[in-house]
Motif scaffolding. Structure first.
Motif, PDB file in Angstrom:
ATOM      1  N   TRP A  26      32.986  53.605  -7.907  1.00 16.21           N
ATOM      2  CA  TRP A  26      31.893  52.901  -8.591  1.00 16.21           C
ATOM      3  C   TRP A  26      31.026  52.151  -7.596  1.00 16.21           C
ATOM      4  N   SER A  27      31.671  51.394  -6.721  1.00 18.83           N
ATOM      5  CA  SER A  27      30.889  50.481  -5.879  1.00 18.83           C
ATOM      6  C   SER A  27      30.065  51.239  -4.837  1.00 18.83           C
ATOM      7  N   SER A  28      30.493  52.460  -4.490  1.00 12.91           N
ATOM      8  CA  SER A  28      29.701  53.238  -3.522  1.00 12.91           C
ATOM      9  C   SER A  28      28.746  54.183  -4.249  1.00 12.91           C
ATOM     10  N   LEU A  29      28.692  54.069  -5.581  1.00 13.85           N
ATOM     11  CA  LEU A  29      27.890  54.972  -6.419  1.00 13.85           C
ATOM     12  C   LEU A  29      28.268  56.427  -6.130  1.00 13.85           C
ATOM     13  N   GLY A  30      29.566  56.629  -5.946  1.00 13.17           N
ATOM     14  CA  GLY A  30      30.095  57.985  -5.757  1.00 13.17           C
ATOM     15  C   GLY A  30      29.935  58.544  -4.347  1.00 13.17           C
ATOM     16  N   LEU A  31      29.516  57.705  -3.404  1.00 12.57           N
ATOM     17  CA  LEU A  31      29.236  58.230  -2.057  1.00 12.57           C
ATOM     18  C   LEU A  31      30.421  58.110  -1.094  1.00 12.57           C
ATOM     19  N   ASP A  32      31.451  57.363  -1.485  1.00 15.78           N
ATOM     20  CA  ASP A  32      32.512  57.056  -0.506  1.00 15.78           C
ATOM     21  C   ASP A  32      33.141  58.310   0.090  1.00 15.78           C
ATOM     22  N   ASP A  33      33.344  59.335  -0.732  1.00 21.85           N
ATOM     23  CA  ASP A  33      33.971  60.545  -0.190  1.00 21.85           C
ATOM     24  C   ASP A  33      33.038  61.298   0.748  1.00 21.85           C
ATOM     25  N   ARG A  34      31.740  61.252   0.462  1.00 23.06           N
ATOM     26  CA  ARG A  34      30.784  61.895   1.386  1.00 23.06           C
ATOM     27  C   ARG A  34      30.844  61.207   2.740  1.00 23.06           C
ATOM     28  N   TRP A  35      30.963  59.873   2.701  1.00 21.78           N
ATOM     29  CA  TRP A  35      31.039  59.123   3.961  1.00 21.78           C
ATOM     30  C   TRP A  35      32.319  59.495   4.717  1.00 21.78           C
ATOM     31  N   ARG A  36      33.431  59.618   3.958  1.00 25.98           N
ATOM     32  CA  ARG A  36      34.689  60.001   4.640  1.00 25.98           C
ATOM     33  C   ARG A  36      34.564  61.381   5.274  1.00 25.98           C
ATOM     34  N   ASN A 157      16.888  48.463   8.773  1.00 24.28           N
ATOM     35  CA  ASN A 157      15.574  48.577   8.139  1.00 24.28           C
ATOM     36  C   ASN A 157      15.412  47.504   7.059  1.00 24.28           C
ATOM     37  N   ILE A 158      14.318  46.777   7.130  1.00 23.48           N
ATOM     38  CA  ILE A 158      14.142  45.602   6.275  1.00 23.48           C
ATOM     39  C   ILE A 158      14.147  45.952   4.776  1.00 23.48           C
ATOM     40  N   PHE A 159      13.570  47.132   4.412  1.00 21.02           N
ATOM     41  CA  PHE A 159      13.513  47.503   2.990  1.00 21.02           C
ATOM     42  C   PHE A 159      14.909  47.914   2.485  1.00 21.02           C
ATOM     43  N   ILE A 160      15.591  48.723   3.309  1.00 16.79           N
ATOM     44  CA  ILE A 160      16.948  49.142   2.908  1.00 16.79           C
ATOM     45  C   ILE A 160      17.846  47.898   2.838  1.00 16.79           C
ATOM     46  N   ARG A 161      17.654  46.989   3.772  1.00 14.42           N
ATOM     47  CA  ARG A 161      18.456  45.769   3.806  1.00 14.42           C
ATOM     48  C   ARG A 161      18.215  44.917   2.548  1.00 14.42           C
ATOM     49  N   TRP A 162      16.962  44.878   2.142  1.00 15.16           N
ATOM     50  CA  TRP A 162      16.578  44.094   0.963  1.00 15.16           C
ATOM     51  C   TRP A 162      17.249  44.687  -0.284  1.00 15.16           C
ATOM     52  N   GLY A 163      17.120  46.018  -0.442  1.00 15.69           N
ATOM     53  CA  GLY A 163      17.719  46.693  -1.604  1.00 15.69           C
ATOM     54  C   GLY A 163      19.235  46.545  -1.593  1.00 15.69           C
ATOM     55  N   HIS A 164      19.799  46.662  -0.418  1.00 12.25           N
ATOM     56  CA  HIS A 164      21.249  46.556  -0.257  1.00 12.25           C
ATOM     57  C   HIS A 164      21.717  45.138  -0.612  1.00 12.25           C
ATOM     58  N   GLY A 165      20.919  44.160  -0.197  1.00  6.95           N
ATOM     59  CA  GLY A 165      21.253  42.761  -0.493  1.00  6.95           C
ATOM     60  C   GLY A 165      21.257  42.518  -1.999  1.00  6.95           C
ATOM     61  N   ILE A 166      20.250  43.049  -2.683  1.00  7.65           N
ATOM     62  CA  ILE A 166      20.175  42.859  -4.148  1.00  7.65           C
ATOM     63  C   ILE A 166      21.384  43.519  -4.816  1.00  7.65           C
ATOM     64  N   TYR A 167      21.682  44.748  -4.372  1.00 12.60           N
ATOM     65  CA  TYR A 167      22.842  45.459  -4.930  1.00 12.60           C
ATOM     66  C   TYR A 167      24.133  44.630  -4.728  1.00 12.60           C
ATOM     67  N   SER A 168      24.286  44.085  -3.510  1.00 10.90           N
ATOM     68  CA  SER A 168      25.525  43.352  -3.190  1.00 10.90           C
ATOM     69  C   SER A 168      25.667  42.076  -4.009  1.00 10.90           C
ATOM     70  N   THR A 170      24.368  41.714  -7.140  1.00  9.31           N
ATOM     71  CA  THR A 170      24.302  41.946  -8.591  1.00  9.31           C
ATOM     72  C   THR A 170      25.354  42.952  -9.067  1.00  9.31           C
ATOM     73  N   LEU A 171      25.125  44.252  -8.754  1.00 11.02           N
ATOM     74  CA  LEU A 171      26.021  45.294  -9.277  1.00 11.02           C
ATOM     75  C   LEU A 171      27.439  45.197  -8.713  1.00 11.02           C
ATOM     76  N   LEU A 172      27.514  44.933  -7.397  1.00 11.91           N
ATOM     77  CA  LEU A 172      28.830  44.941  -6.738  1.00 11.91           C
ATOM     78  C   LEU A 172      29.810  43.938  -7.379  1.00 11.91           C
ATOM     79  N   PRO A 173      29.388  42.649  -7.540  1.00  9.51           N
ATOM     80  CA  PRO A 173      30.320  41.718  -8.197  1.00  9.51           C
ATOM     81  C   PRO A 173      30.604  42.086  -9.647  1.00  9.51           C
ATOM     82  N   LEU A 174      29.634  42.769 -10.273  1.00  6.28           N
ATOM     83  CA  LEU A 174      29.847  43.195 -11.661  1.00  6.28           C
ATOM     84  C   LEU A 174      30.997  44.211 -11.725  1.00  6.28           C
TER      85      LEU A 174
END
Ligand SMILES: C[S@@+](CC[C@H](N)C(=O)[O-])C[C@H]1O[C@@H](n2cnc3c(N)ncnc32)[C@H](O)[C@@H]1O
Length: 231
Positions: A26-36, A157-168, A170-174
């Protein structure tokens, strides 16, 4: 939150073990296995592989599945509860499971071609065992062997960092609170991400502890990175 003892880190993961895999998905939005799989592709053919901090064994399993050479893979972790989830997962192929501590590896010198690890490097910094663990990793590697660590990093990257910060925030603690209730270690997670120093500092620790070269390769806009050391 400074210098969390290794035993406390093991206990924390034991408490999360039953729902750890689900949280990762959930927290990786299904990407964790791709990263592995990036780790598996980076290592390529290897006969003997150690997965350090294997947890529920997901990287170790991807390794056995993903390689036509069917390497001998050992999955080592502090937490017996995490290993138990992996062990009883019903897979038809599985690694050798070992309960142990990364800074005191129960293996002979030079026995592995590769040491791999996913989402563990930060924990070694938080536990204050980064240098001893890397010394141990280099000891158990054959000369010329490589250690490939995957971990979450802060995007440059400032934009990716911004989006990542919002995700961390909001959704992540949820997801975390929804799955783990009051066991959700949100403070630990954000502390551990901040605890991972810049790549040049990480590289210095590799080079001071038995590695002859080091490279950090950001992936997915720097949300995760590979930290690669060659003995
Ligand atoms: C975030 S989980 C990652 C699990 C797995 N690698 C994955 O891809 O999902 C971190 C794991 O590292 C283990 N760990 C942390 N410090 C360790 C150490 N010093 N020695 C061995 N395992 C450790 C924890 O018990 C936990 O299972």
């Amino acid at each position: 939150m400074n210098g969390v003892p290794t035993e406390a880190i093991g206990q924390m993961f034991s408490a999360l073990a039953p729902r750890y895999r689900l949280f990762n998905r959930w927290s990786s939005l299904g990407l964790d296995d791709r990263w592995r799989r990036c780790v598996v592709n980076e290592v390529g053919a290897a006969r003997r592989v150690l997965d350090l901090g294997t947890g529920t064994g997901d990287l170790a399993l991807r390794f056995i599945e993903g390689s036509i050479h069917r390497p001998f893979v050992v999955g080592l972790d502090l937490s017996l509860a995490m290993l138990d989830v992996g062990r009883t997962g019903g897979e038809s192929i599985f690694p050798a499971w070992v309960q142990g501590n990364g800074n005191q590896l129960p293996f002979i010198t030079g026995v592995f071609n590769s040491v791999v690890s996913a989402f563990v490097l930060r924990n070694l910094f938080v536990g204050g065992v980064m240098a001893p663990a890397l010394r141990e990793v280099s000891r158990v590697l054959e000369v010329g062997g490589r250690a490939v660590f995957l971990d979450l990093t802060r995007p440059r990257n400032i934009f990716i960092r911004w989006g990542h910060g919002i995700y961390s925030r909001t959704l992540l603690p949820l997801f975390g609170r929804g799955l783990f209730g009051n066991k959700w270690p949100g403070a630990y997670l954000s502390h551990s991400i901040r605890a991972l120093p810049p790549s040049d500092v990480v590289g210095r620790v590799f080079l001071d502890n038995g590695f002859s070269s080091f490279e950090c390769r950001p992936l997915w806009g720097g949300i995760v990175s590979l930290f690669i050391g060659k003995k």
